[in-house]
Design a protein around this motif. Structure first.
Motif, short mmCIF file in Angstrom:
data_model
loop_
_atom_site.label_atom_id
_atom_site.label_comp_id
_atom_site.label_asym_id
_atom_site.label_seq_id
_atom_site.Cartn_x
_atom_site.Cartn_y
_atom_site.Cartn_z
N ARG A 153 -4.30 7.45 -2.86
CA ARG A 153 -4.14 5.92 -2.29
C ARG A 153 -4.21 4.71 -2.97
NH1 ARG A 153 -6.97 2.24 0.19
NH2 ARG A 153 -6.08 0.85 1.79
N SER A 189 -2.02 5.18 4.63
CA SER A 189 -2.52 6.66 5.02
C SER A 189 -2.41 6.75 6.34
CB SER A 189 -4.07 6.84 4.55
OG SER A 189 -4.74 6.02 5.14
N CYS A 249 0.52 6.04 -0.25
CA CYS A 249 -0.34 7.08 -0.62
C CYS A 249 0.41 8.29 -0.76
CB CYS A 249 -1.32 7.13 0.45
SG CYS A 249 -0.77 7.70 2.20
N THR A 264 1.03 -1.13 0.03
CA THR A 264 -0.05 -0.05 -0.08
C THR A 264 0.79 1.07 -0.02
OG1 THR A 264 -1.51 1.31 1.35
CG2 THR A 264 -0.14 -0.19 2.56
N ILE A 316 -5.37 12.96 2.34
CA ILE A 316 -4.84 11.86 1.42
C ILE A 316 -5.21 12.25 -0.02
CG2 ILE A 316 -4.70 9.78 1.19
CD1 ILE A 316 -3.48 10.65 3.80
N LEU A 372 0.62 6.78 -8.22
CA LEU A 372 0.23 7.63 -7.56
C LEU A 372 0.86 9.29 -8.19
CD1 LEU A 372 0.95 6.17 -4.03
CD2 LEU A 372 -1.09 6.78 -5.05
N ASP A 380 -2.60 0.03 6.02
CA ASP A 380 -2.94 1.20 5.03
C ASP A 380 -1.93 2.21 5.23
OD1 ASP A 380 -4.33 3.51 4.28
OD2 ASP A 380 -6.30 2.82 5.01
#
Length: 231
Positions: free
Chosen positions: A26, A190, A16, A14, A23, A46, A188
């Protein structure tokens, strides 16, 4: 500030991009590709999505462990390669803290990552005045030892990939037991970004140390062979 965050500590890869308190984009994947195959295409995507580049970033954040030894090294090497090219720092965040930060709750949060050999990587956290606080430090223990040692003065909410294989055993924890919903169960980026941003200071140096908690399997097996040879 603008920050690229990466988490390759588990099965999920993952990443981001965070700008100020937002954010911007992501990506996460839990497929059969290795992190070495998927990570850089994710980062490139991204940057295309946000019309930014690594030169626009103030820092790169990584999950520094515990977790997959290979995954952690891939994440760190990628982050260092990107960051060093433009002179920005790499900021490490505990993988377990990142998992805990996925949740908003007054419960005691207990991330559980499958460490194999019937062990888990775990810690406990609580959110106080909006700030995540560590209650028990990261450690590698058996699931039985875990459920005997977690604080039970509040409900426990378990999260992390270890919930999947050990759910039935975790239910035996004294007191009230809950489990994170599936969309909050795994890593995650984020959450890594938010925790790293709270530590960022302009002009800071690299601030990370890969934390394996256990020796690599190859090293453990070599030590076992040496013990048998000495007997």
């Amino acid at each position: 500030m603008k920050l690229l965050a990466i988490d390759t500590s588990g099965r999920v890869a993952t990443a981001c991009i965070m700008a100020e308190d937002c954010i911007l984009a992501r990506i996460a994947t839990d497929d059969k590709l290795t992190h070495s195959q998927s990570l850089m295409p994710m980062v490139d995507t991204l940057f295309r999505m946000t019309e930014l580049s690594v030169a626009d970033m103030d820092a790169v954040a990584i999950a520094q462990g515990p977790g997959s030894f290979t995954g952690l090294r891939i994440g760190a090497a990628t982050a260092k390669g990107l960051a060093s090219g433009v002179g920005i720092p790499v900021i490490g965040v505990c993988t377990l803290a990142g998992l805990a930060a996925n949740l908003v709750t007054t419960d005691t949060i207990c991330p559980v990552m499958d460490a194999r050999r019937n062990q888990v990587y775990t810690a406990t956290y609580r959110t106080e005045n909006g700030i995540l606080r560590e209650i028990q430090p990261p450690r590698a223990v058996s699931v039985t030892r875990l459920i005997q040692s977690v604080p039970t003065d509040r409900p426990i909410i378990y999260t992390g990939d270890g919930v999947i294989p050990f759910r039935d055993t975790l239910r035996e924890t004294p007191g009230v037991v809950r489990f994170a919903p599936i969309h909050r169960l795994k890593q995650d980026a984020s959450s890594i970004a938010v925790l790293a941003a709270a530590r960022y200071v302009p002009g800071m140096a690299d601030d990370y140390t890969l934390d394996y908690l256990r020796k690599p399997q190859a090293e453990r097996e070599r030590e076992e062979r040496m013990r048998y040879a000495d007997q």
